[in-house]
Design a protein around this motif. Structure first.
Motif, PDB file in Angstrom:
ATOM      1  N   ILE A  74       0.743  -1.503  -0.114  1.00 43.18           N
ATOM      2  CA  ILE A  74       0.002  -0.002  -0.378  1.00 43.18           C
ATOM      3  C   ILE A  74       0.903   1.478  -0.197  1.00 43.18           C
ATOM      4  O   ILE A  74       1.797   1.154   0.890  1.00 43.18           O
ATOM      5  CB  ILE A  74      -0.820   0.173   1.334  1.00 43.18           C
ATOM      6  N   HIS A  75       0.624   2.390  -1.021  1.00 44.85           N
ATOM      7  CA  HIS A  75       1.573   2.805  -1.189  1.00 44.85           C
ATOM      8  C   HIS A  75       1.200   4.852  -0.902  1.00 44.85           C
ATOM      9  O   HIS A  75       1.173   5.765  -1.757  1.00 44.85           O
ATOM     10  CB  HIS A  75       2.343   3.357  -2.711  1.00 44.85           C
ATOM     11  N   TYR A  76      -0.145   4.707  -0.216  1.00 51.71           N
ATOM     12  CA  TYR A  76      -0.663   5.985  -0.559  1.00 51.71           C
ATOM     13  C   TYR A  76      -0.232   6.710   0.148  1.00 51.71           C
ATOM     14  O   TYR A  76       0.377   6.494   1.972  1.00 51.71           O
ATOM     15  CB  TYR A  76      -2.014   5.498   0.029  1.00 51.71           C
ATOM     16  N   ALA A  77      -0.080   8.022  -0.043  1.00 52.18           N
ATOM     17  CA  ALA A  77       0.672   8.576   0.831  1.00 52.18           C
ATOM     18  C   ALA A  77      -0.248   9.129   2.106  1.00 52.18           C
ATOM     19  O   ALA A  77      -1.322   9.688   1.636  1.00 52.18           O
ATOM     20  CB  ALA A  77       1.136  10.356  -0.182  1.00 52.18           C
ATOM     21  N   VAL A  78       0.214   9.596   2.695  1.00 50.27           N
ATOM     22  CA  VAL A  78      -0.755  10.396   3.965  1.00 50.27           C
ATOM     23  C   VAL A  78      -0.197  12.057   4.683  1.00 50.27           C
ATOM     24  O   VAL A  78       0.844  12.172   4.847  1.00 50.27           O
ATOM     25  CB  VAL A  78      -0.353   9.417   5.253  1.00 50.27           C
ATOM     26  N   GLY A  79      -1.567  12.720   4.755  1.00 52.67           N
ATOM     27  CA  GLY A  79      -1.162  13.705   5.088  1.00 52.67           C
ATOM     28  C   GLY A  79      -2.476  14.247   6.094  1.00 52.67           C
ATOM     29  O   GLY A  79      -3.350  13.341   6.037  1.00 52.67           O
ATOM     30  N   VAL A  80      -2.544  15.442   7.134  1.00 52.45           N
ATOM     31  CA  VAL A  80      -3.819  15.705   8.069  1.00 52.45           C
ATOM     32  C   VAL A  80      -4.754  15.880   6.788  1.00 52.45           C
ATOM     33  O   VAL A  80      -5.220  16.478   5.677  1.00 52.45           O
ATOM     34  CB  VAL A  80      -3.201  16.901   8.031  1.00 52.45           C
ATOM     35  N   ASP A  81      -5.976  15.644   7.982  1.00 48.78           N
ATOM     36  CA  ASP A  81      -7.338  15.062   7.430  1.00 48.78           C
ATOM     37  C   ASP A  81      -7.719  16.471   7.479  1.00 48.78           C
ATOM     38  O   ASP A  81      -8.082  17.601   8.427  1.00 48.78           O
ATOM     39  CB  ASP A  81      -7.899  13.648   8.072  1.00 48.78           C
ATOM     40  N   PRO A  82      -8.629  17.423   6.178  1.00 49.73           N
ATOM     41  CA  PRO A  82      -8.719  18.509   5.885  1.00 49.73           C
ATOM     42  C   PRO A  82      -9.582  19.550   6.811  1.00 49.73           C
ATOM     43  O   PRO A  82     -10.200  20.451   7.233  1.00 49.73           O
ATOM     44  CB  PRO A  82      -8.779  19.039   4.623  1.00 49.73           C
TER      45      PRO A  82
END
Length: 272
Positions: free
Chosen positions: A107-115
């Motif tokens: 699984i290669h999905y980038a992760v960021g803060v939920d806006p």
């Protein structure tokens, strides 16, 4: 709940953190912390008479192996291993639904803060151009299917997770992104999955490859020895044995391999 020390030497303490426990807290009235159980409330502060250094973190809801350094030198040594991604971490998880499309996945999905304004402290995967927000960072998790079954009559799957990167909430976000949220994960089911008594994510093994005296620490399997879970569990199809230390080491060897010959494989990534 007690905090069991799995290993201790002059440089490190490695504990088996219970679920639903903080690592530390600046609130002196908060006693539900690892530091309060093994040292003093302020031991995570540099001003403490006997400071401890947390070289890794576990979520409040996540149980399992947690490495703590006793001095700055030891913290720097371990910190470099984590920073250079030389450590190896393995987690057991139980996820909602039967995973049928693959046996092994990257699984290669980038992760960021939920806006979203209502989702404080929540992270979000980048699975499409519409989800590019929150300054995402590249993230990679490997997942191996171990066993299917049911919990309270609902389909679930036991999986082995190996985070290659170390983003906040990475394993929880990635499981959710592929359609199989972790059992009992209240946050990443939008407050729906509240029936289970815990979130079923456990840091089971940690390898710290020091040049001298490398550490390979494993904690006991925590789910099926929990009567509150086991009495609601019904087994289905088993792909790998994993409940003993020897068997768990063997499935770690499987997920470590780069090739996928003979294994039904899937890769998840956002393609622009």
């Amino acid at each position: 709940m007690a905090v069991d020390k799995i290993f201790e030497n002059e440089d490190y303490i490695i504990v088996n953190k219970p679920y639903d426990m903080y690592i530390n807290s600046d609130n002196e009235n908060e006693k539900n912390t690892v530091t309060c159980h093994i040292a003093s409330h302020d031991s995570h502060l540099s001003s403490s008479t006997n400071p401890l250094y947390f070289v890794q973190r576990l979520d409040y809801s996540t149980s399992g192996i947690l490495c703590i350094a006793k001095n700055k030198t030891a913290a720097a040594r371990a910190g470099k291993l984590f920073e250079k991604r030389l450590t190896r971490k393995y987690y057991l998880a139980i996820v909602r639904g039967h995973i049928l499309g693959f046996e092994l996945a990257d699984i290669h999905y980038a992760v960021g803060v939920d806006p979203s304004p209502q989702s404080a402290h929540k992270m979000s995967p980048v699975i499409s151009s519409a989800s590019l927000s929150g300054e995402p960072r590249a993230a990679h998790t490997r997942m191996l299917v171990l066993e299917t079954g049911s919990y309270c009559g609902d389909p679930v799957t036991v999986v082995l997770l190996k985070p290659i990167t170390g983003r906040r909430h990475q394993l929880r976000v990635h499981c959710s992104a592929v359609g199989h949220t972790i059992l009992g994960d209240y946050t990443y089911t939008n407050k729906v999955d509240s029936t289970p008594h815990r979130m079923f994510l456990h840091a089971t093994r940690l390898i710290l490859p020091f040049l001298q005296d490398p550490l390979d620490i494993q904690s006991p399997e925590p789910f099926f020895t929990d009567l509150e879970f086991s009495r609601k569990w019904k087994p289905g199809k088993k792909f790998y044995k994993y409940k003993t230390q020897e068997d768990f080491t063997a499935v770690c060897d499987v997920i470590d391999k780069n090739y996928t010959v003979g294994i039904k494989y899937e890769e998840f990534c956002f393609k622009k």
